[in-house]
Design a protein around this motif. Structure first.
Motif, PDB file in Angstrom:
ATOM      1  N   ASN A 114      19.026  90.413   8.202  1.00 25.98           N
ATOM      2  CA  ASN A 114      18.780  91.106   6.931  1.00 25.98           C
ATOM      3  C   ASN A 114      19.802  92.212   6.699  1.00 25.98           C
ATOM      4  O   ASN A 114      20.304  92.393   5.582  1.00 25.98           O
ATOM      5  CB  ASN A 114      17.372  91.696   6.891  1.00 25.98           C
ATOM      6  CG  ASN A 114      16.308  90.651   6.646  1.00 25.98           C
ATOM      7  OD1 ASN A 114      16.581  89.545   6.209  1.00 25.98           O
ATOM      8  ND2 ASN A 114      15.075  91.009   6.945  1.00 25.98           N
ATOM      9  N   HIS A 133      18.116 102.880   4.754  1.00 24.21           N
ATOM     10  CA  HIS A 133      18.400 101.674   3.987  1.00 24.21           C
ATOM     11  C   HIS A 133      17.256 100.692   4.196  1.00 24.21           C
ATOM     12  O   HIS A 133      16.704 100.608   5.290  1.00 24.21           O
ATOM     13  CB  HIS A 133      19.713 101.037   4.451  1.00 24.21           C
ATOM     14  CG  HIS A 133      20.879 101.963   4.374  1.00 24.21           C
ATOM     15  ND1 HIS A 133      21.619 102.113   3.234  1.00 24.21           N
ATOM     16  CD2 HIS A 133      21.405 102.801   5.285  1.00 24.21           C
ATOM     17  CE1 HIS A 133      22.569 102.999   3.452  1.00 24.21           C
ATOM     18  NE2 HIS A 133      22.469 103.424   4.686  1.00 24.21           N
ATOM     19  N   SER A 134      16.930  99.951   3.167  1.00 27.72           N
ATOM     20  CA  SER A 134      15.891  98.926   3.276  1.00 27.72           C
ATOM     21  C   SER A 134      16.325  97.681   2.525  1.00 27.72           C
ATOM     22  O   SER A 134      16.953  97.765   1.468  1.00 27.72           O
ATOM     23  CB  SER A 134      14.567  99.419   2.691  1.00 27.72           C
ATOM     24  OG  SER A 134      14.040 100.428   3.497  1.00 27.72           O
ATOM     25  N   TYR A 135      15.967  96.547   3.094  1.00 30.52           N
ATOM     26  CA  TYR A 135      16.246  95.258   2.465  1.00 30.52           C
ATOM     27  C   TYR A 135      15.242  94.269   3.034  1.00 30.52           C
ATOM     28  O   TYR A 135      15.074  94.194   4.258  1.00 30.52           O
ATOM     29  CB  TYR A 135      17.674  94.826   2.767  1.00 30.52           C
ATOM     30  CG  TYR A 135      18.074  93.492   2.199  1.00 30.52           C
ATOM     31  CD1 TYR A 135      18.249  93.312   0.830  1.00 30.52           C
ATOM     32  CD2 TYR A 135      18.298  92.414   3.039  1.00 30.52           C
ATOM     33  CE1 TYR A 135      18.635  92.078   0.321  1.00 30.52           C
ATOM     34  CE2 TYR A 135      18.687  91.180   2.538  1.00 30.52           C
ATOM     35  CZ  TYR A 135      18.850  91.025   1.178  1.00 30.52           C
ATOM     36  OH  TYR A 135      19.240  89.801   0.668  1.00 30.52           O
ATOM     37  N   LYS A 136      14.595  93.542   2.153  1.00 28.04           N
ATOM     38  CA  LYS A 136      13.529  92.627   2.557  1.00 28.04           C
ATOM     39  C   LYS A 136      12.514  93.412   3.391  1.00 28.04           C
ATOM     40  O   LYS A 136      12.018  94.427   2.938  1.00 28.04           O
ATOM     41  CB  LYS A 136      14.080  91.397   3.255  1.00 28.04           C
ATOM     42  CG  LYS A 136      14.942  90.530   2.336  1.00 28.04           C
ATOM     43  CD  LYS A 136      15.362  89.253   2.997  1.00 28.04           C
ATOM     44  CE  LYS A 136      16.181  88.398   2.031  1.00 28.04           C
ATOM     45  NZ  LYS A 136      16.662  87.173   2.650  1.00 28.04           N
ATOM     46  N   SER A 159      28.643  96.223  -0.040  1.00 27.54           N
ATOM     47  CA  SER A 159      28.543  97.573   0.491  1.00 27.54           C
ATOM     48  C   SER A 159      29.907  98.084   0.931  1.00 27.54           C
ATOM     49  O   SER A 159      30.759  97.319   1.387  1.00 27.54           O
ATOM     50  CB  SER A 159      27.582  97.564   1.687  1.00 27.54           C
ATOM     51  OG  SER A 159      27.534  98.817   2.293  1.00 27.54           O
ATOM     52  N   THR A 170      13.103  94.962   6.322  1.00 29.52           N
ATOM     53  CA  THR A 170      13.838  95.687   7.348  1.00 29.52           C
ATOM     54  C   THR A 170      14.261  97.064   6.845  1.00 29.52           C
ATOM     55  O   THR A 170      14.766  97.183   5.734  1.00 29.52           O
ATOM     56  CB  THR A 170      15.099  94.892   7.762  1.00 29.52           C
ATOM     57  OG1 THR A 170      14.704  93.582   8.179  1.00 29.52           O
ATOM     58  CG2 THR A 170      15.835  95.573   8.897  1.00 29.52           C
ATOM     59  N   THR A 171      14.059  98.082   7.672  1.00 25.57           N
ATOM     60  CA  THR A 171      14.511  99.437   7.363  1.00 25.57           C
ATOM     61  C   THR A 171      15.382  99.916   8.518  1.00 25.57           C
ATOM     62  O   THR A 171      15.040  99.725   9.680  1.00 25.57           O
ATOM     63  CB  THR A 171      13.312 100.388   7.178  1.00 25.57           C
ATOM     64  OG1 THR A 171      12.477  99.867   6.142  1.00 25.57           O
ATOM     65  CG2 THR A 171      13.771 101.784   6.801  1.00 25.57           C
ATOM     66  N   ASN A 198      25.514  92.930  -1.220  1.00 22.06           N
ATOM     67  CA  ASN A 198      25.601  94.096  -2.088  1.00 22.06           C
ATOM     68  C   ASN A 198      26.996  94.708  -2.103  1.00 22.06           C
ATOM     69  O   ASN A 198      27.187  95.794  -2.612  1.00 22.06           O
ATOM     70  CB  ASN A 198      24.559  95.138  -1.667  1.00 22.06           C
ATOM     71  CG  ASN A 198      23.170  94.623  -1.933  1.00 22.06           C
ATOM     72  OD1 ASN A 198      22.849  94.311  -3.062  1.00 22.06           O
ATOM     73  ND2 ASN A 198      22.368  94.517  -0.889  1.00 22.06           N
ATOM     74  N   GLU A 215      23.206  90.598   5.984  1.00 20.82           N
ATOM     75  CA  GLU A 215      23.143  89.983   4.654  1.00 20.82           C
ATOM     76  C   GLU A 215      23.216  91.041   3.560  1.00 20.82           C
ATOM     77  O   GLU A 215      23.938  90.886   2.578  1.00 20.82           O
ATOM     78  CB  GLU A 215      21.852  89.177   4.521  1.00 20.82           C
ATOM     79  CG  GLU A 215      21.692  88.483   3.180  1.00 20.82           C
ATOM     80  CD  GLU A 215      20.402  87.702   3.123  1.00 20.82           C
ATOM     81  OE1 GLU A 215      19.432  88.192   2.515  1.00 20.82           O
ATOM     82  OE2 GLU A 215      20.372  86.592   3.704  1.00 20.82           O
ATOM     83  N   HIS A 216      22.487  92.130   3.733  1.00 20.67           N
ATOM     84  CA  HIS A 216      22.485  93.217   2.747  1.00 20.67           C
ATOM     85  C   HIS A 216      23.894  93.764   2.528  1.00 20.67           C
ATOM     86  O   HIS A 216      24.318  93.973   1.402  1.00 20.67           O
ATOM     87  CB  HIS A 216      21.550  94.336   3.204  1.00 20.67           C
ATOM     88  CG  HIS A 216      21.549  95.513   2.293  1.00 20.67           C
ATOM     89  ND1 HIS A 216      22.377  96.593   2.502  1.00 20.67           N
ATOM     90  CD2 HIS A 216      20.851  95.780   1.167  1.00 20.67           C
ATOM     91  CE1 HIS A 216      22.181  97.473   1.535  1.00 20.67           C
ATOM     92  NE2 HIS A 216      21.258  97.010   0.725  1.00 20.67           N
ATOM     93  N   SER A 217      24.615  93.989   3.622  1.00 19.63           N
ATOM     94  CA  SER A 217      25.953  94.563   3.473  1.00 19.63           C
ATOM     95  C   SER A 217      26.920  93.587   2.812  1.00 19.63           C
ATOM     96  O   SER A 217      27.844  93.999   2.133  1.00 19.63           O
ATOM     97  CB  SER A 217      26.498  95.040   4.821  1.00 19.63           C
ATOM     98  OG  SER A 217      26.825  93.970   5.657  1.00 19.63           O
TER      99      SER A 217
END
Length: 129
Positions: free
Chosen positions: A9, A47-50, A19, A52-53, A17, A12-14
């Protein structure tokens, strides 16, 4: 929900987005040092995504030998990783990765606990050294 899910997660977020920072590693633990040290290394906000923090360490922390998940490109670009006799390798690798905008992510909710208490494994000098 396991560590691998959390790590994926974060990676994937980075990527999704776009980032500014990418991650060299997602630690499987939280950083559980004293509060003064925490303020020196943490970058807020969380940071949070789905589901996961996580937190991201400050720019001077681009790498660590602590347990976690590294993306393949990190090893392909910077590896192999070694720890030398005076343990300066971690710092120099971290500086290189930090320069390339890579950071260390650590979970808000740990999946394991650090039991080393500041202890580490000291490399032995080889007969040829």
């Amino acid at each position: 929900y396991g560590f691998m899910d959390d790590a994926f997660n974060i990676f994937e977020h980075s990527l999704l987005n776009d980032s500014q920072h990418k991650y060299s590693i997602v630690l499987c633990r939280t950083i559980d040092f004293n509060p003064v040290f925490m303020n020196d290394i943490r970058v807020d906000p969380k940071h949070s995504y789905k589901n996961t923090t996580w937190n991201m360490m400050k720019e001077t922390f681009g790498f660590t030998f602590n347990a976690g998940l590294y993306p393949t490109f990190v090893y392909n670009r910077y590896g192999p990783f070694i720890s030398d006799i005076d343990n300066s390798a971690e710092g120099s690798i971290s500086k290189r990765m930090s320069h390339d905008n890579l950071r260390v992510a650590f979970l808000e909710n740990p999946k394991c606990y650090h039991i080393g208490g500041g202890r580490g494994v000291k490399p032995k000098k080889l007969d040829s050294q």
